[in-house]
Design a protein around this motif. Structure first.
Motif, PDB file in Angstrom:
ATOM      1  N   GLU A   1       0.943  -1.146  -0.545  1.00 16.44           N
ATOM      2  CA  GLU A   1       0.192   0.327  -0.401  1.00 16.44           C
ATOM      3  C   GLU A   1       1.180   0.768   0.223  1.00 16.44           C
ATOM      4  O   GLU A   1       0.497   2.226  -0.121  1.00 16.44           O
ATOM      5  N   ARG A   2       2.319   0.914   0.155  1.00 18.79           N
ATOM      6  CA  ARG A   2       3.306   2.009  -0.015  1.00 18.79           C
ATOM      7  C   ARG A   2       3.334   3.104  -1.069  1.00 18.79           C
ATOM      8  O   ARG A   2       3.883   3.642  -1.652  1.00 18.79           O
ATOM      9  N   LYS A   3       2.701   1.480  -1.738  1.00 18.00           N
ATOM     10  CA  LYS A   3       3.858   2.512  -3.252  1.00 18.00           C
ATOM     11  C   LYS A   3       2.399   3.193  -4.280  1.00 18.00           C
ATOM     12  O   LYS A   3       1.333   3.492  -3.811  1.00 18.00           O
ATOM     13  N   LYS A   4       3.384   3.739  -5.678  1.00 16.00           N
ATOM     14  CA  LYS A   4       2.402   4.704  -6.177  1.00 16.00           C
ATOM     15  C   LYS A   4       0.852   3.648  -6.606  1.00 16.00           C
ATOM     16  O   LYS A   4       0.059   4.501  -7.425  1.00 16.00           O
ATOM     17  N   LEU A   5       1.829   2.707  -7.129  1.00 16.24           N
ATOM     18  CA  LEU A   5       0.362   1.589  -7.891  1.00 16.24           C
ATOM     19  C   LEU A   5       0.195   0.460  -7.653  1.00 16.24           C
ATOM     20  O   LEU A   5       1.643   0.115  -6.189  1.00 16.24           O
ATOM     21  N   VAL A   6      -1.223   0.077  -6.598  1.00 17.37           N
ATOM     22  CA  VAL A   6      -1.039  -0.784  -5.681  1.00 17.37           C
ATOM     23  C   VAL A   6      -2.300  -1.366  -6.357  1.00 17.37           C
ATOM     24  O   VAL A   6      -2.938  -0.540  -6.969  1.00 17.37           O
TER      25      VAL A   6
ATOM     26  N   ARG B   1     -28.024 -15.783 -13.123  1.00 15.04           N
ATOM     27  CA  ARG B   1     -28.025 -14.679 -12.962  1.00 15.04           C
ATOM     28  C   ARG B   1     -25.942 -13.832 -12.596  1.00 15.04           C
ATOM     29  O   ARG B   1     -25.102 -14.447 -11.964  1.00 15.04           O
ATOM     30  N   LYS B   2     -25.624 -13.342 -13.823  1.00 15.88           N
ATOM     31  CA  LYS B   2     -24.860 -12.505 -14.245  1.00 15.88           C
ATOM     32  C   LYS B   2     -24.571 -11.339 -13.551  1.00 15.88           C
ATOM     33  O   LYS B   2     -25.701  -9.970 -14.067  1.00 15.88           O
ATOM     34  N   SER B   3     -23.769 -10.525 -13.095  1.00  9.92           N
ATOM     35  CA  SER B   3     -23.496  -8.892 -13.070  1.00  9.92           C
ATOM     36  C   SER B   3     -22.332  -8.381 -13.133  1.00  9.92           C
ATOM     37  O   SER B   3     -21.026  -9.023 -13.081  1.00  9.92           O
ATOM     38  N   PHE B   4     -21.915  -7.143 -13.471  1.00  4.74           N
ATOM     39  CA  PHE B   4     -20.660  -6.512 -13.847  1.00  4.74           C
ATOM     40  C   PHE B   4     -20.881  -4.874 -13.333  1.00  4.74           C
ATOM     41  O   PHE B   4     -21.779  -3.947 -13.691  1.00  4.74           O
ATOM     42  N   GLN B   5     -19.827  -5.141 -12.758  1.00  4.54           N
ATOM     43  CA  GLN B   5     -20.046  -3.529 -12.263  1.00  4.54           C
ATOM     44  C   GLN B   5     -18.384  -2.854 -12.151  1.00  4.54           C
ATOM     45  O   GLN B   5     -17.729  -3.283 -11.428  1.00  4.54           O
ATOM     46  N   LEU B   6     -18.232  -1.380 -12.207  1.00  3.62           N
ATOM     47  CA  LEU B   6     -17.444  -0.906 -12.339  1.00  3.62           C
ATOM     48  C   LEU B   6     -16.775   0.578 -11.000  1.00  3.62           C
ATOM     49  O   LEU B   6     -17.640   1.962 -12.090  1.00  3.62           O
ATOM     50  N   ASN B   7     -16.365   0.686 -10.399  1.00  2.58           N
ATOM     51  CA  ASN B   7     -16.241   1.959  -9.269  1.00  2.58           C
ATOM     52  C   ASN B   7     -15.013   2.511 -10.214  1.00  2.58           C
ATOM     53  O   ASN B   7     -14.364   2.029  -9.943  1.00  2.58           O
ATOM     54  N   PHE B   8     -15.326   4.026 -10.399  1.00  5.94           N
ATOM     55  CA  PHE B   8     -13.908   4.808 -10.906  1.00  5.94           C
ATOM     56  C   PHE B   8     -13.937   5.877  -9.839  1.00  5.94           C
ATOM     57  O   PHE B   8     -14.917   6.217  -9.596  1.00  5.94           O
ATOM     58  N   ARG B   9     -12.667   6.229  -9.307  1.00  2.00           N
ATOM     59  CA  ARG B   9     -12.669   7.564  -8.281  1.00  2.00           C
ATOM     60  C   ARG B   9     -11.332   8.278  -8.795  1.00  2.00           C
ATOM     61  O   ARG B   9     -10.755   7.450  -9.089  1.00  2.00           O
ATOM     62  N   ILE B  10     -11.679   9.356  -8.752  1.00  2.00           N
ATOM     63  CA  ILE B  10     -10.446  10.785  -8.309  1.00  2.00           C
ATOM     64  C   ILE B  10     -10.581  11.452  -7.654  1.00  2.00           C
ATOM     65  O   ILE B  10     -11.475  11.706  -7.641  1.00  2.00           O
ATOM     66  N   ASN B  11     -10.219  11.085  -6.692  1.00  2.00           N
ATOM     67  CA  ASN B  11      -9.546  12.486  -5.187  1.00  2.00           C
ATOM     68  C   ASN B  11      -8.229  13.315  -5.619  1.00  2.00           C
ATOM     69  O   ASN B  11      -7.020  13.022  -6.416  1.00  2.00           O
ATOM     70  N   TYR B  12      -8.337  14.714  -6.344  1.00  2.00           N
ATOM     71  CA  TYR B  12      -7.796  15.664  -6.111  1.00  2.00           C
ATOM     72  C   TYR B  12      -7.581  16.481  -4.919  1.00  2.00           C
ATOM     73  O   TYR B  12      -8.696  16.903  -4.982  1.00  2.00           O
ATOM     74  N   SER B  13      -6.526  16.277  -4.501  1.00  2.05           N
ATOM     75  CA  SER B  13      -6.609  17.892  -3.277  1.00  2.05           C
ATOM     76  C   SER B  13      -5.648  18.547  -3.769  1.00  2.05           C
ATOM     77  O   SER B  13      -4.815  18.609  -3.534  1.00  2.05           O
ATOM     78  N   ILE B  14      -5.977  19.284  -3.905  1.00  2.00           N
ATOM     79  CA  ILE B  14      -5.468  21.327  -4.157  1.00  2.00           C
ATOM     80  C   ILE B  14      -5.046  21.442  -2.879  1.00  2.00           C
ATOM     81  O   ILE B  14      -3.472  21.550  -2.988  1.00  2.00           O
ATOM     82  N   THR B  15      -5.202  21.314  -1.869  1.00  2.00           N
ATOM     83  CA  THR B  15      -4.776  21.778  -0.837  1.00  2.00           C
ATOM     84  C   THR B  15      -5.452  20.585   0.431  1.00  2.00           C
ATOM     85  O   THR B  15      -6.486  20.101   0.194  1.00  2.00           O
TER      86      THR B  15
ATOM     87  N   TYR C   1      -4.144   4.088  -8.189  1.00  2.00           N
ATOM     88  CA  TYR C   1      -2.861   5.370  -8.944  1.00  2.00           C
ATOM     89  C   TYR C   1      -2.545   6.124  -8.566  1.00  2.00           C
ATOM     90  O   TYR C   1      -3.206   7.253  -8.382  1.00  2.00           O
ATOM     91  N   ARG C   2      -1.247   6.386  -7.531  1.00  2.00           N
ATOM     92  CA  ARG C   2      -1.019   7.896  -6.879  1.00  2.00           C
ATOM     93  C   ARG C   2       0.471   8.507  -7.964  1.00  2.00           C
ATOM     94  O   ARG C   2       1.386   8.518  -7.427  1.00  2.00           O
ATOM     95  N   PRO C   3      -0.320   9.349  -8.959  1.00  2.00           N
ATOM     96  CA  PRO C   3       1.319   9.370  -9.785  1.00  2.00           C
ATOM     97  C   PRO C   3       2.137  10.889  -9.120  1.00  2.00           C
ATOM     98  O   PRO C   3       3.144  10.994  -9.588  1.00  2.00           O
ATOM     99  N   PHE C   4       1.007  11.486  -8.229  1.00  3.35           N
ATOM    100  CA  PHE C   4       1.634  12.848  -7.728  1.00  3.35           C
ATOM    101  C   PHE C   4       1.265  12.933  -6.218  1.00  3.35           C
ATOM    102  O   PHE C   4      -0.034  11.835  -5.940  1.00  3.35           O
TER     103      PHE C   4
END
Length: 874
Positions: free
Chosen positions: A649-654, A722-736, A680-683
């Motif tokens: 979990e410490r890495k940029k890519l988990v 029964r079949k299902s597919f879901q995708l959770n997509f998140r972007i968190n950007y903290s300016i300050t 992924y945390r590019p910065f």
């Protein structure tokens, strides 16, 4: 002589070690008169020199009782209104300090925290934390170990990095704490630090890993004298405006494509006494709250969704009363705050040429919470809420009429607990009351009043190594006979079941009561072994759903478990846990209804990867709910296996992945789930994640319909893919730390393909397939024009009964885009964009490309909101 002297020295050393280990550390603070530090994270103010640094932290994880890799020191001073805290986190490699920007409450990266048990009751504490990037992460500890991160105090903090490490400087108003009016005070104290790159956790006052307590084992803060408790008064008015855009529907006066939104309200916090705080809200709005995830529920039970509304989340732990003693994570409880402001429960029927506009939720006119803890050890939580009458508008050829769909309702809840013997014994209780003001016959299916109550007891002994808990709960519901019939027929009870001869539906009843109880004995501390036993029951009449949450009544169960914990690194492992449990249950008729066992393990490797494995075996289950009030069906054994893997979990890519597989005896069921998450945390200020999940489930019985044929009930079931597919997509950007942008989007696709239709002929037969008669080709036919199945049981060419084709596919997209800015402490501005679209088809086959096209073509609804609040401190 020499041997005796050596033995004496050895004894003295051992005794000294024991005394040292048990020693309570003390920090002595000093009051400043006049001059106070400037909160800039630099510690250059001379006033800091009036106290000494305290350090000598001890590593708690992963190497217990060893010196930490990097040293930490702190100072505390105070005046009549504030505490001032300086924490110096030394680091010989300051360039490796992890400064990850997040929204408040996320302790990602290097962080420090200081916590005060200002009641000094060994059970309650206030924690103020901050990351190296300046992100606050605070919370309250209750019951010695229960963490609640919903608390967001108002205080100042600044962080800086220099050549020696990093610094956190805080100014904490005393009105954010609750304490006694004694002239000389002794508070519990703990200071903590996490060194992110090594996942190393160190503390000022060492608390052993094997200990079951936390706050009760802290050090002490001395020197606070002659300060008076502060009575905080804070008012936070808000205004909100917005626009909803959707596709215009011709002829529907309620779907014009444009709807303007406006609202205003007030939140407040008042310190009524030194120990009790009143929180209230008038006409609240929760437009900034993220939408619930999509799902398709084919069971008889309602779904449980977590509370996300800030007023009800903050301090919610004080109102937690689980129906099963010791099971604090259970969803079954006397109080479920999402009942307040719920979706209206009446759905009016309308004609072919009519249109309806029904509210999505009941408006909360106002609510308040009075909570706190007295010096004598009483914990108090009182909540009162009032929701409005809600009406649906129905248009019939231009003529509008109103139909009430939810009555004016009052919700009241009181939770009390009393500590004895420094929190080693706790006695408490809860009472809830729901009162509806029903003035329309259409709402008589709702109880006029519903009350629940409970008492609980908990006792710790042998240095909190062992614990015994017990509770007793009860419910009483009153209303028109129609409402009591509804409760008797509800999935939690199903009084109408023909094989439940010890109970029956009484259509004349206007009251329903029930009770439940549970106890738990457990070893929760000292050594590597943990174990326990639990038993509980709920009588058939138990009903808490007006203000609580409960899936089922009418059962008696028991469970035992044993766990082995390894927290010291060994071989290739940093830590490991191994768990085993067994459970079994009976109904109130004495029938043995389920039994199962589980073996699981989870561990972290020295490369910081973690792994979980779970083996679950259901010996059998008597499904009393599948036929929606019909006889119980027998399901044979099922083996379930699941695995999960997390990279560092410490890495940029988990990367995280999981796999689940289930096998039912006689092929009555098979299931397979697979999913993964990429983060992924590019910065440091940006986090991007996505987690697709695919679910496939094949089962041999799914309820379809109930028919009457030849004066007998016919229960129809089918096999289901029964079949299902879901995708959770998140972007968190903290300016300050105070300005952030978040986006969440979730496409969801579900298909149910029903086949092999059959009727129930011998419910409860332990040969699974012998419970059913499969309709032959000359008994069942499909009418494509009407999309129904016709059944000819007598095979005389005449349809005996029919049912709709249950095949369907559902698709939905939900998203939230939120800009949050805390422009001054406690005052927030939000911009929110929410989008939703959904649809369904009568095709039960899972064709993902077709469903994506269906979703793209579906009508969307977009809501834009701007909300501004401002905190006034009086």
């Amino acid at each position: 002589m020499s041997k005796n002297r050596n033995l004496l020295i050895l004894c003295v050393l051992c005794l000294s070690a024991l005394i040292s280990e048990a020693q309570v550390r003390v920090y002595n603070t000093v009051k400043t008169e006049g001059e106070t530090p400037v909160i800039d994270g630099l510690l250059t103010d001379d006033i800091w020199n009036i106290v000494e640094w305290s350090g000598d932290f001890t590593q708690k994880e992963p190497f217990e009782n060893q010196k930490p890799s990097q040293q930490t020191a702190f100072k505390i001073i105070y005046d009549d209104n504030n505490l001032y805290v300086a924490i110096r986190a030394f680091d010989t490699e300051p360039e490796k300090i992890e400064r990850r920007l997040n929204r408040r409450g996320n302790q990602d990266g290097d962080w420090v925290a200081i916590a005060f048990s200002s009641y000094n009751d060994k059970r309650t504490a206030y924690s103020f934390g901050v990351t190296a990037a300046g992100v606050k992460a605070d919370g309250i500890v209750t019951n010695d170990v229960d963490w609640d991160d919903s608390w967001q105090p108002v205080y100042e903090v600044k962080t800086t990095i220099d050549g020696e490490g990093w610094i956190a400087e805080m100014k904490i108003p005393l009105n954010q704490l609750r304490f006694s009016a004694k002239a000389k005070k002794v508070w519990g104290l703990e200071v903590m630090r996490t060194l992110f790159r090594k996942e190393e956790f160190s503390v000022w006052q060492m608390v052993p890993q094997e200990a079951s307590g936390w706050v009760s084992l802290w050090g002490e803060l001395h020197g606070i004298e002659n300060i008076k408790p502060k009575k905080e008064i804070a008012l936070t008015p808000y205004i909100m405006g917005g626009l909803e855009k959707s596709v215009k529907e011709e002829g529907n006066p309620f779907e014009t494509g444009t709807k303007w939104i406006n609202n205003a309200g007030l939140d407040g916090k008042i310190a009524v006494t030194n120990n009790l705080t009143l929180n209230f809200t008038i006409n609240p709005d929760f437009g900034q709250v993220e939408a619930d995830p999509s799902e398709v529920n084919l069971s008889a039970f309602e779904s449980y969704f977590r509370e996300q509304r800030p007023f009800f989340v903050e301090g919610s732990n004080i109102y937690n009363f689980p129906l099963v003693a010791g099971d604090v994570f259970s969803t079954e409880r006397l109080f479920y705050s999402r009942r307040i402001g719920r979706r209206p429960q009446y759905e009016p029927e309308i004609g072919d040429n009519e249109y309806i506009n029904s509210p999505e939720y009941s408006r909360i006119l106002g609510a308040f919470k009075l909570s706190g803890k007295t010096e004598s050890g009483w914990s108090i939580g009182i909540m009162e809420s009032l929701t409005n009458n809600e009406y649906a508008l129905i248009d019939s050829s231009g003529i509008e009429r109103k139909q009430i769909v939810e009555p004016l309702t009052n919700y009241f809840n009181t939770r009390l607990q009393k500590d004895f013997n420094q929190g080693k014994t706790i006695v408490g209780g809860m009472v809830t009351a729901t009162n509806r003001f029903i003035n329309d016959s259409a709402l008589l299916f709702l109880p006029k009043s519903a009350y629940t109550g409970g008492v609980d007891f908990s006792h710790y002994w042998d240095d909190r190594t062992y614990n015994f808990q017990a509770n007793l709960t009860g419910s009483f519901v009153e209303g028109d006979s129609l409402s009591i019939i509804e409760r008797q027929l509800a999935p939690q009870r199903y009084y109408q079941r023909p094989d439940a001869t010890y109970r029956s539906v009484d259509s004349s009843m206007q009251q329903l009561s029930g009770m439940g109880s549970s106890f738990r004995f457990a070893k929760i501390g000292r050594g590597h072994w943990r174990y326990g036993i639990r038993s509980s029951f709920k009588s058939p009449g138990m009903s808490v759903s007006d203000m609580g949450f409960m899936h089922r009544a009418d059962y008696i169960d028991e469970s035992v478990w044993i766990n082995y914990l390894l927290w010291e690194p060994f071989s290739v492992f940093r830590n490991m846990t191994i768990n085993f449990s067994h459970w079994a249950g009976w109904d109130f008729g004495g029938r043995y209804i389920y039994s199962g066992a589980q073996l699981s393990t989870d561990f972290q490797l020295k490369n910081y990867w973690s792994f979980e494995a779970n083996l679950n075996y259901q010996f059998f289950d008597v499904d009393r709910h599948q036929l929606r009030g019909g006889p119980a069906l027998y399901t044979p054994s099922m083996l379930r296996m699941s695995f999960a893997l997390n990279t560092d979990e410490r890495k940029k890519l988990v990367f995280e992945a999981f796999y689940y597989r289930g096998y039912g005896e006689d092929s009555w069921r098979a299931a397979e789930d697979i999913g993964f998450e990429i983060k992924y945390r590019p910065f440091p200020s940006l986090m991007i994640s996505m987690d697709p999940v695919y679910v496939y489930d094949r089962e041999g019985m799914q309820y379809i319909d109930k028919q009457i044929f030849d004066n007998e009930d016919v229960y129809i079931v089918s096999s289901l893919k029964r079949k299902s597919f879901q995708l959770n997509f998140r972007i968190n950007y903290s300016i300050t730390p105070d300005l952030s942008i978040q986006y969440w989007g979730q496409p969801f696709f579900f298909s149910g393909d029903y086949h092999t239709f059959k009727k129930v002929t011998d419910a409860g037969n332990e040969d699974f397939n012998s419970q059913f008669h499969i309709y032959s080709d000359n008994e069942i036919s499909y009418n494509t024009e009407d999309n129904i199945y016709n059944i000819d049981e007598t095979k005389d060419g005449i349809t005996d009964y029919s049912f709709d084709n249950p095949d369907f596919s559902f698709y939905e997209f939900r998203s939230n885009f939120v800009v949050r800015w805390e422009y001054v402490p406690g005052s927030t501005a939000y911009f929110v964009w929410s989008q939703g679209r959904n649809g369904d088809t009568e095709n039960g086959r899972f064709y993902l490309s077709d469903r994506i096209k269906n979703l793209a073509d579906a009508k969307s609804s977009n809501v834009f909101l701007l909300k501004l609040s401002y905190r006034l401190s009086l």
